[in-house]
Design a protein around this motif. Structure first.
Motif, mmCIF file in Angstrom:
data_model
loop_
_atom_site.group_PDB
_atom_site.id
_atom_site.type_symbol
_atom_site.label_atom_id
_atom_site.label_comp_id
_atom_site.label_asym_id
_atom_site.label_seq_id
_atom_site.Cartn_x
_atom_site.Cartn_y
_atom_site.Cartn_z
ATOM 1 N N MET A 116 0.825 -1.179 0.000
ATOM 2 C CA MET A 116 0.000 0.000 0.000
ATOM 3 C C MET A 116 0.877 1.252 0.000
ATOM 4 S SD MET A 116 -3.369 0.618 1.081
ATOM 5 C CE MET A 116 -4.143 2.007 1.544
ATOM 6 N N LYS A 117 1.967 1.180 0.734
ATOM 7 C CA LYS A 117 2.893 2.313 0.740
ATOM 8 C C LYS A 117 3.446 2.545 -0.662
ATOM 9 C CE LYS A 117 4.521 2.089 5.473
ATOM 10 N NZ LYS A 117 5.643 1.914 6.337
ATOM 11 N N LYS A 118 3.684 1.433 -1.372
ATOM 12 C CA LYS A 118 4.204 1.556 -2.729
ATOM 13 C C LYS A 118 3.161 2.203 -3.641
ATOM 14 C CE LYS A 118 7.452 -2.258 -2.842
ATOM 15 N NZ LYS A 118 7.839 -3.492 -3.507
ATOM 16 N N GLN A 119 1.905 1.875 -3.448
ATOM 17 C CA GLN A 119 0.846 2.454 -4.270
ATOM 18 C C GLN A 119 0.706 3.948 -3.996
ATOM 19 O OE1 GLN A 119 -2.559 0.087 -3.292
ATOM 20 N NE2 GLN A 119 -2.229 -1.323 -5.028
ATOM 21 N N ILE A 120 0.752 4.332 -2.730
ATOM 22 C CA ILE A 120 0.635 5.753 -2.354
ATOM 23 C C ILE A 120 1.847 6.508 -2.903
ATOM 24 C CG2 ILE A 120 0.640 7.365 -0.429
ATOM 25 C CD1 ILE A 120 -1.001 5.316 1.115
ATOM 26 N N LEU A 121 2.983 5.870 -2.749
ATOM 27 C CA LEU A 121 4.204 6.502 -3.227
ATOM 28 C C LEU A 121 4.170 6.657 -4.752
ATOM 29 C CD1 LEU A 121 6.844 7.612 -2.134
ATOM 30 C CD2 LEU A 121 7.840 5.351 -2.421
ATOM 31 N N LEU A 141 1.466 6.813 -6.632
ATOM 32 C CA LEU A 141 0.451 7.831 -6.931
ATOM 33 C C LEU A 141 1.007 9.235 -6.706
ATOM 34 C CD1 LEU A 141 -2.864 6.346 -5.488
ATOM 35 C CD2 LEU A 141 -2.338 6.804 -7.864
ATOM 36 N N ALA A 142 1.778 9.386 -5.651
ATOM 37 C CA ALA A 142 2.388 10.691 -5.364
ATOM 38 C C ALA A 142 3.364 11.074 -6.470
ATOM 39 C CB ALA A 142 3.089 10.665 -4.013
ATOM 40 N N VAL A 143 4.140 10.071 -6.939
ATOM 41 C CA VAL A 143 5.101 10.332 -8.021
ATOM 42 C C VAL A 143 4.343 10.696 -9.304
ATOM 43 C CG1 VAL A 143 6.831 9.236 -9.514
ATOM 44 C CG2 VAL A 143 6.930 8.904 -7.045
ATOM 45 N N ILE A 144 3.257 9.975 -9.596
ATOM 46 C CA ILE A 144 2.452 10.267 -10.790
ATOM 47 C C ILE A 144 1.833 11.660 -10.674
ATOM 48 C CG2 ILE A 144 0.357 9.603 -12.036
ATOM 49 C CD1 ILE A 144 1.103 6.691 -11.477
ATOM 50 N N ALA A 145 1.360 12.005 -9.482
ATOM 51 C CA ALA A 145 0.773 13.335 -9.277
ATOM 52 C C ALA A 145 1.819 14.416 -9.481
ATOM 53 C CB ALA A 145 0.145 13.424 -7.884
ATOM 54 N N LEU A 146 3.017 14.187 -8.965
ATOM 55 C CA LEU A 146 4.107 15.162 -9.151
ATOM 56 C C LEU A 146 4.469 15.297 -10.632
ATOM 57 C CD1 LEU A 146 6.492 14.429 -6.146
ATOM 58 C CD2 LEU A 146 5.231 16.531 -6.585
ATOM 59 N N LEU A 147 4.522 14.166 -11.328
ATOM 60 C CA LEU A 147 4.828 14.209 -12.757
ATOM 61 C C LEU A 147 3.725 14.945 -13.529
ATOM 62 C CD1 LEU A 147 6.250 10.627 -13.442
ATOM 63 C CD2 LEU A 147 7.480 12.787 -13.550
#
Length: 121
Positions: free
Chosen positions: A1-6, A8-14
């Motif tokens: 789950m941490k990997k998914q949040i992480l 998603l955060a990377v995708i949001a930043l991109l």
């Protein structure tokens, strides 16, 4: 789950980075368009000023030509009037001389007649 949040955060930043880059790319294009409009506007203003200057120069030249023609006509009229005045004065002078000559002739003839009559008496 941490990997998914992480991730998603990377995708949001991109996605945010892509959006901000697109805005920056659009802004220079808008500036170029604005500069192009400014150049077009200045070019139009320059053409308008040039046309106005040419128009004013042509108008001034026409006025100068008209003034020159009017002055030439005034000089021509004044010359004709002066010539007519001189001619009239010369005529009057000639008439006076002619009248004086006639009077002198008449006076001489009359005097000669008087002398002849006086001699006869």
């Amino acid at each position: 789950m941490k990997k998914q949040i992480l991730s998603l955060a990377v995708i949001a930043l991109l996605a945010f980075a892509v959006q901000s880059c697109e805005k920056k790319e659009n802004k220079p294009a808008e500036d170029e368009l604005t500069l192009g409009n400014k150049v077009d506007s200045l070019t139009s203003d320059i053409e308008e000023v040039k046309d106005t200057a040419v128009s004013k120069a042509e108008s001034a030249a026409t006025k100068a030509k008209d003034a020159t023609e009017n002055a030439a006509n005034d000089v021509k009229d004044a010359t004709k009037k002066a010539a007519n005045d001189v001619e009239a004065a010369a005529k009057k002078g000639a008439e006076k001389v002619e009248n004086a000559a006639k009077a002198a002739k008449d006076g001489t003839v009359k005097t000669a007649k008087d002398v002849n009559e006086a001699l006869k008496k």
